[in-house]
Design a protein around this motif. Structure first.
Motif, PDB file in Angstrom:
ATOM      1  N   SER A 145       0.798  -1.226   0.000  1.00 28.25           N
ATOM      2  CA  SER A 145       0.000   0.000   0.000  1.00 28.25           C
ATOM      3  C   SER A 145       0.827   1.271   0.000  1.00 28.25           C
ATOM      4  N   TYR A 146       2.152   1.150   0.031  1.00 24.85           N
ATOM      5  CA  TYR A 146       2.981   2.346   0.101  1.00 24.85           C
ATOM      6  C   TYR A 146       3.911   2.444  -1.098  1.00 24.85           C
ATOM      7  N   PRO A 173       6.215  -9.029   6.018  1.00 23.02           N
ATOM      8  CA  PRO A 173       5.662 -10.375   5.817  1.00 23.02           C
ATOM      9  C   PRO A 173       4.369 -10.666   6.571  1.00 23.02           C
ATOM     10  N   SER A 174       4.053  -9.876   7.567  1.00 20.31           N
ATOM     11  CA  SER A 174       2.825 -10.121   8.319  1.00 20.31           C
ATOM     12  C   SER A 174       1.585  -9.581   7.613  1.00 20.31           C
ATOM     13  N   SER A 175       1.773  -8.769   6.576  1.00 18.84           N
ATOM     14  CA  SER A 175       0.621  -8.098   5.970  1.00 18.84           C
ATOM     15  C   SER A 175       0.083  -8.790   4.725  1.00 18.84           C
ATOM     16  N   SER A 176       0.918  -9.516   3.989  1.00 17.16           N
ATOM     17  CA  SER A 176       0.474 -10.205   2.773  1.00 17.16           C
ATOM     18  C   SER A 176       1.562 -11.175   2.335  1.00 17.16           C
ATOM     19  N   THR A 180       2.543 -11.583  -3.467  1.00 13.04           N
ATOM     20  CA  THR A 180       1.768 -10.353  -3.594  1.00 13.04           C
ATOM     21  C   THR A 180       2.672  -9.132  -3.496  1.00 13.04           C
ATOM     22  N   GLN A 181       3.603  -9.151  -2.560  1.00 12.76           N
ATOM     23  CA  GLN A 181       4.501  -8.005  -2.400  1.00 12.76           C
ATOM     24  C   GLN A 181       5.525  -7.923  -3.529  1.00 12.76           C
ATOM     25  N   THR A 213       9.559  -8.897  16.147  1.00 13.03           N
ATOM     26  CA  THR A 213      10.799  -8.917  15.366  1.00 13.03           C
ATOM     27  C   THR A 213      10.674  -9.714  14.078  1.00 13.03           C
ATOM     28  N   CYS A 214      10.078 -10.899  14.159  1.00 12.63           N
ATOM     29  CA  CYS A 214       9.963 -11.785  12.990  1.00 12.63           C
ATOM     30  C   CYS A 214       8.574 -11.731  12.360  1.00 12.63           C
ATOM     31  N   TYR A 215       7.864 -10.642  12.611  1.00 12.83           N
ATOM     32  CA  TYR A 215       6.546 -10.404  11.994  1.00 12.83           C
ATOM     33  C   TYR A 215       5.526 -11.493  12.338  1.00 12.83           C
ATOM     34  N   GLY A 216       5.753 -12.202  13.426  1.00 12.74           N
ATOM     35  CA  GLY A 216       4.813 -13.234  13.841  1.00 12.74           C
ATOM     36  C   GLY A 216       4.927 -14.539  13.080  1.00 12.74           C
ATOM     37  N   LEU A 217       5.966 -14.688  12.242  1.00 14.62           N
ATOM     38  CA  LEU A 217       6.141 -15.912  11.455  1.00 14.62           C
ATOM     39  C   LEU A 217       7.139 -16.841  12.137  1.00 14.62           C
ATOM     40  N   SER A 218       6.923 -18.139  11.964  1.00 15.95           N
ATOM     41  CA  SER A 218       7.913 -19.115  12.410  1.00 15.95           C
ATOM     42  C   SER A 218       9.105 -19.079  11.463  1.00 15.95           C
ATOM     43  N   LYS A 219      10.185 -19.735  11.833  1.00 17.52           N
ATOM     44  CA  LYS A 219      11.372 -19.748  10.975  1.00 17.52           C
ATOM     45  C   LYS A 219      11.067 -20.358   9.607  1.00 17.52           C
ATOM     46  N   SER A 220      10.367 -21.476   9.589  1.00 22.09           N
ATOM     47  CA  SER A 220      10.063 -22.127   8.312  1.00 22.09           C
ATOM     48  C   SER A 220       9.096 -21.279   7.476  1.00 22.09           C
ATOM     49  N   ALA A 221       8.147 -20.637   8.153  1.00 26.26           N
ATOM     50  CA  ALA A 221       7.206 -19.783   7.433  1.00 26.26           C
ATOM     51  C   ALA A 221       7.916 -18.575   6.835  1.00 26.26           C
ATOM     52  N   MET A 222       8.910 -18.048   7.532  1.00 27.66           N
ATOM     53  CA  MET A 222       9.664 -16.910   7.009  1.00 27.66           C
ATOM     54  C   MET A 222      10.473 -17.323   5.784  1.00 27.66           C
ATOM     55  N   VAL A 223      11.111 -18.480   5.846  1.00 28.09           N
ATOM     56  CA  VAL A 223      11.868 -18.965   4.686  1.00 28.09           C
ATOM     57  C   VAL A 223      10.936 -19.132   3.485  1.00 28.09           C
ATOM     58  N   ASN A 224       9.771 -19.688   3.722  1.00 32.75           N
ATOM     59  CA  ASN A 224       8.815 -19.871   2.629  1.00 32.75           C
ATOM     60  C   ASN A 224       8.321 -18.536   2.079  1.00 32.75           C
ATOM     61  N   TRP A 225       8.164 -17.555   2.958  1.00 32.91           N
ATOM     62  CA  TRP A 225       7.736 -16.226   2.501  1.00 32.91           C
ATOM     63  C   TRP A 225       8.795 -15.614   1.583  1.00 32.91           C
ATOM     64  N   ILE A 226      10.052 -15.738   1.997  1.00 33.38           N
ATOM     65  CA  ILE A 226      11.144 -15.184   1.185  1.00 33.38           C
ATOM     66  C   ILE A 226      11.246 -15.918  -0.160  1.00 33.38           C
ATOM     67  N   LYS A 227      11.074 -17.226  -0.142  1.00 32.92           N
ATOM     68  CA  LYS A 227      11.083 -17.988  -1.396  1.00 32.92           C
ATOM     69  C   LYS A 227       9.951 -17.546  -2.306  1.00 32.92           C
ATOM     70  N   ASP A 228       8.798 -17.300  -1.719  1.00 40.19           N
ATOM     71  CA  ASP A 228       7.634 -16.840  -2.480  1.00 40.19           C
ATOM     72  C   ASP A 228       7.933 -15.504  -3.160  1.00 40.19           C
ATOM     73  N   PHE A 229       8.578 -14.614  -2.417  1.00 42.04           N
ATOM     74  CA  PHE A 229       8.920 -13.297  -2.964  1.00 42.04           C
ATOM     75  C   PHE A 229       9.963 -13.412  -4.068  1.00 42.04           C
ATOM     76  N   THR A 230      11.062 -14.095  -3.775  1.00 41.72           N
ATOM     77  CA  THR A 230      12.176 -14.127  -4.727  1.00 41.72           C
ATOM     78  C   THR A 230      11.827 -14.887  -6.009  1.00 41.72           C
TER      79      THR A 230
END
Length: 317
Positions: A145-146, A173-176, A180-181, A213-230
């Motif tokens: 949104s920004y 990562p906590s917002s979408s 999407t980002q 700090t980690c946007y409410g994501l677990s370690k595995s969820a954060m890795v998956n979020w980054i993979k989704d983005f990249t």
């Protein structure tokens, strides 16, 4: 025998004395701090005093801290985070804004760059070029949104003076989702063209300046979020996004994942005389943000290579 008139006079003098004492006592009470406003029943005197001082001071204090780069502990407003906002809040800055020791840092060359955001407004690019800056990254987007209102001046202005330029996205990562980002970024300044002067986009993934700090994501969820983005960014642009982070945050929030070292260039943030230990998977860094010096000139960075190699990176190599 006293007359009736003289007795009446004495009673009147006694009454007057009592009244006088009461008036004196009342005056003394009203002279106490805060008594006047209390006696008025509506606190006008106290209200006027508060209006003249307290709100003005509170407003000034809020303006001087909230969301400003000069105060590393102040939370930024939504949309106003910058590359290193969370780093300044969580990791000590051991520099004084001077050049790092290039020998200790193991730098192959000293290609100097800056990264900027809306906090810098319209940048005097010719001044930075004359000071030796040769590449620049501008914040394009945050979340979904920004958009940086100064992005066009920053992105095109750096290009026009001869710099190699790029864009970055501040991840929330906590917002979408990561996809999407990535799409939002690619569609709003984060694209890439093989013109020899445009660098691949950057995923700024760091401490959350707004909350957990980690946007409410677990370690595995954060890795998956980054993979989704990249993966989405590469599908959109043909380039592997640069990942900006710190070793401490990466270890805490991804479990020190080594999944990206062979594909995504690393931009390490460490405000010290050397970049220190790198996150797992990366044998070297591509960019190093070595200091966060203030709102007027942006953060300072080095490319770990020669100008020729920086041009190769811009061309897709």
């Amino acid at each position: 025998m006293p007359s009736f008139r003289s007795g009446t006079a004495r009673r009147r003098r006694g009454t007057a004395a009592v009244i006088g004492m009461f008036v004196s006592l009342l005056a003394l009470v009203l002279a106490l701090p805060g008594a006047a406003s209390a006696a008025s029943g509506n606190g006008d005197s106290g209200t006027k005093s508060a209006k003249a001082t307290t709100p003005g001071k509170a407003t000034e204090s809020a303006k001087s801290t909230e969301g400003l780069r000069g105060n590393p502990k102040a939370p930024a407003k939504r949309g106003e985070a910058w590359m290193g906002a969370g780093v300044r809040m969580h990791e000590a800055d051991s520099t004084d804004g001077t050049q790092p020791d290039k020998n200790r840092a193991g730098l192959l060359a000293s290609v100097h760059g800056v990264d900027v955001s809306s906090h810098q407004g319209n940048v005097a690019w010719s001044t930075l070029w004359n000071s030796g800056v040769r590449f620049a990254y501008s914040k394009a987007t945050e979340g979904t949104s920004y958009k940086n209102p100064y992005f066009a001046q920053q992105y095109n202005g750096s290009y026009n003076v001869g710099m190699i330029r790029g864009a970055y996205h501040f991840a929330t990562p906590s917002s979408s989702s990561g996809a999407t980002q990535a799409n939002y970024f690619a569609s709003n300044g984060g694209g890439w063209s093989k013109d020899g002067k445009t660098l691949p986009g950057v995923l700024d993934i760091e401490y959350n300046p707004y909350g957990a700090t980690c946007y409410g994501l677990s370690k595995s969820a954060m890795v998956n979020w980054i993979k989704d983005f990249t993966s989405t960014y590469k599908a959109r642009t043909g380039r592997d996004a640069v990942i900006y982070t710190t070793t401490s945050w990466w270890t805490q929030c991804t479990g020190n994942s080594s999944a990206f070292g062979n594909s995504n260039p690393l931009w390490i943030a460490r405000y010290a005389s050397s970049p220190g230990t790198l996150p797992a998977g990366w044998g070297f860094y591509t960019f190093w943000q070595y200091t966060s010096s203030g709102p007027t000139v942006g953060d300072h960075d080095y490319f770990n290579g020669s100008m020729t190699r920086l041009k190769v990176l811009a061309n897709g190599g």
